[in-house]
Design a protein around this motif. Structure first.
Motif, PDB file in Angstrom:
ATOM      1  N   GLN A 153       0.814  -1.215   0.000  1.00 49.77           N
ATOM      2  CA  GLN A 153       0.000   0.000   0.000  1.00 49.77           C
ATOM      3  C   GLN A 153       0.847   1.264   0.000  1.00 49.77           C
ATOM      4  O   GLN A 153       0.332   2.367  -0.217  1.00 49.77           O
ATOM      5  N   ALA A 154       2.146   1.134   0.252  1.00 47.97           N
ATOM      6  CA  ALA A 154       3.026   2.299   0.345  1.00 47.97           C
ATOM      7  C   ALA A 154       3.497   2.720  -1.043  1.00 47.97           C
ATOM      8  O   ALA A 154       3.523   1.914  -1.980  1.00 47.97           O
ATOM      9  N   PRO A 155       3.871   4.014  -1.206  1.00 48.21           N
ATOM     10  CA  PRO A 155       4.434   4.464  -2.486  1.00 48.21           C
ATOM     11  C   PRO A 155       5.695   3.666  -2.831  1.00 48.21           C
ATOM     12  O   PRO A 155       6.552   3.476  -1.963  1.00 48.21           O
ATOM     13  N   PHE A 156       5.770   3.205  -4.052  1.00 44.57           N
ATOM     14  CA  PHE A 156       6.897   2.395  -4.528  1.00 44.57           C
ATOM     15  C   PHE A 156       7.038   1.078  -3.754  1.00 44.57           C
ATOM     16  O   PHE A 156       8.058   0.407  -3.843  1.00 44.57           O
ATOM     17  N   GLY A 157       6.015   0.716  -2.991  1.00 46.96           N
ATOM     18  CA  GLY A 157       6.079  -0.502  -2.181  1.00 46.96           C
ATOM     19  C   GLY A 157       6.199  -1.760  -3.019  1.00 46.96           C
ATOM     20  O   GLY A 157       6.956  -2.671  -2.683  1.00 46.96           O
TER      21      GLY A 157
END
Length: 277
Positions: A153-157
């Motif tokens: 769910q995180a950016p660039f995850g």
């Protein structure tokens, strides 16, 4: 200028003191015992994996192995001793990575990175043991899945997870290559006795290959879980070994890996005694 030289001299003295401390015999013995602890845990993981291959239950990973130790007589005391040994080894490896090659004209960057990486691994192992000792242990399989889901769910995850999975797979390949080529021998003081020397090399060869296969499976599951957006499939070592069992001839493959993990554990115990410094 004088102040800058004074600061530089103080830093040099601090580095020398840290290096001398890491080279002290008591600290080296404590650190070497960390390899023995890791060896015991790998043997336990291998035993649990073998039980899984023949139909029994269990958690074939570090958490499952530490839980086995905790269930023994004087379990809490045993866990704290293991924690101290792994923490000492992590600190020893970190000190070597930072200060251990200062007197070499051209120290290998790969050597420093390897030692730093091992410091991180053993620090993580120490924290896992401590979590059991204080009664706050978590199921590693669920923790891995939850961590994967959070990162997705995180950016660039997603990109990060794929990179992590690929890195674990590459590490597994490196382990397997070290086993097949027996390059690990340069890290040991080989015994002059032929039977003992054959045992050293034998458990190292089998152990490194099996450890490599296990890491390759773990990394592969991370990548698959990320690409298919199914974080529940990222289940660490325990899930990887159980997934292996579901393949054609899976129980036999799992039993072979289990034997290899036991061999790797024995190798680490040997390394604790015979590692070159």
């Amino acid at each position: 200028m004088i102040r800058r030289l004074a600061i530089k001299e103080e830093m040099k003295k601090a580095a020398d003191a840290a290096e001398d401390a890491s080279n002290s015999r008591p600290f080296e013995i404590a650190a070497r015992s960390g390899f023995a602890v890791s060896g015991i845990l790998h043997v336990l993981i291998g035993v649990i994996a073998a039980q899984l291959a023949f139909g029994s239950g269990g958690e074939a990973d570090v958490s499952g192995a530490v839980a086995q130790l905790a269930s023994q007589p004087f379990g809490p005391l045993l866990l704290w001793v293991c924690f101290a040994a792994c923490a000492a080894l992590a600190l020893w490896q970190l000190t070597n990575a930072i200060f251990g090659h200062r007197r070499q004209k051209h120290p290998k960057v790969s050597k420093r990175l390897s030692e730093a990486g091992q410091a991180v691994v053993f620090a993580g192992l120490a924290l896992t043991i401590a979590s059991f000792a204080v009664g706050k242990a978590k199921n590693s399989r669920e923790s891995t899945s939850d961590g994967t889901a959070t990162l997705m769910q995180a950016p660039f995850g997603v990109a990060l997870l794929i990179a992590v999975g690929a890195a674990i797979m590459i590490t597994g390949i490196v382990f397997a290559v070290r086993g097949f080529t027996r390059s690990f021998k340069k890290d040991l003081v080989l015994s002059p006795s032929e039977p003992a020397r054959k045992f050293q090399v034998g458990v190292g060869t089998v152990g490194y290959v099996a450890k490599g296969i296990a890491l390759l499976l773990v990394g592969l599951l991370v990548v698959i879980a990320t690409v298919t957006a199914r974080p529940e499939q990222s289940t660490g070592l325990d899930g990887s070994l159980k997934a292996l069992k579901e393949q054609p001839y899976g129980p036999y493959l799992l039993a072979a890996v289990a034997i290899g993990l036991i061999a790797y554990g024995l190798f680490l115990m040997v390394k604790a005694k015979t590692m070159r410094t």
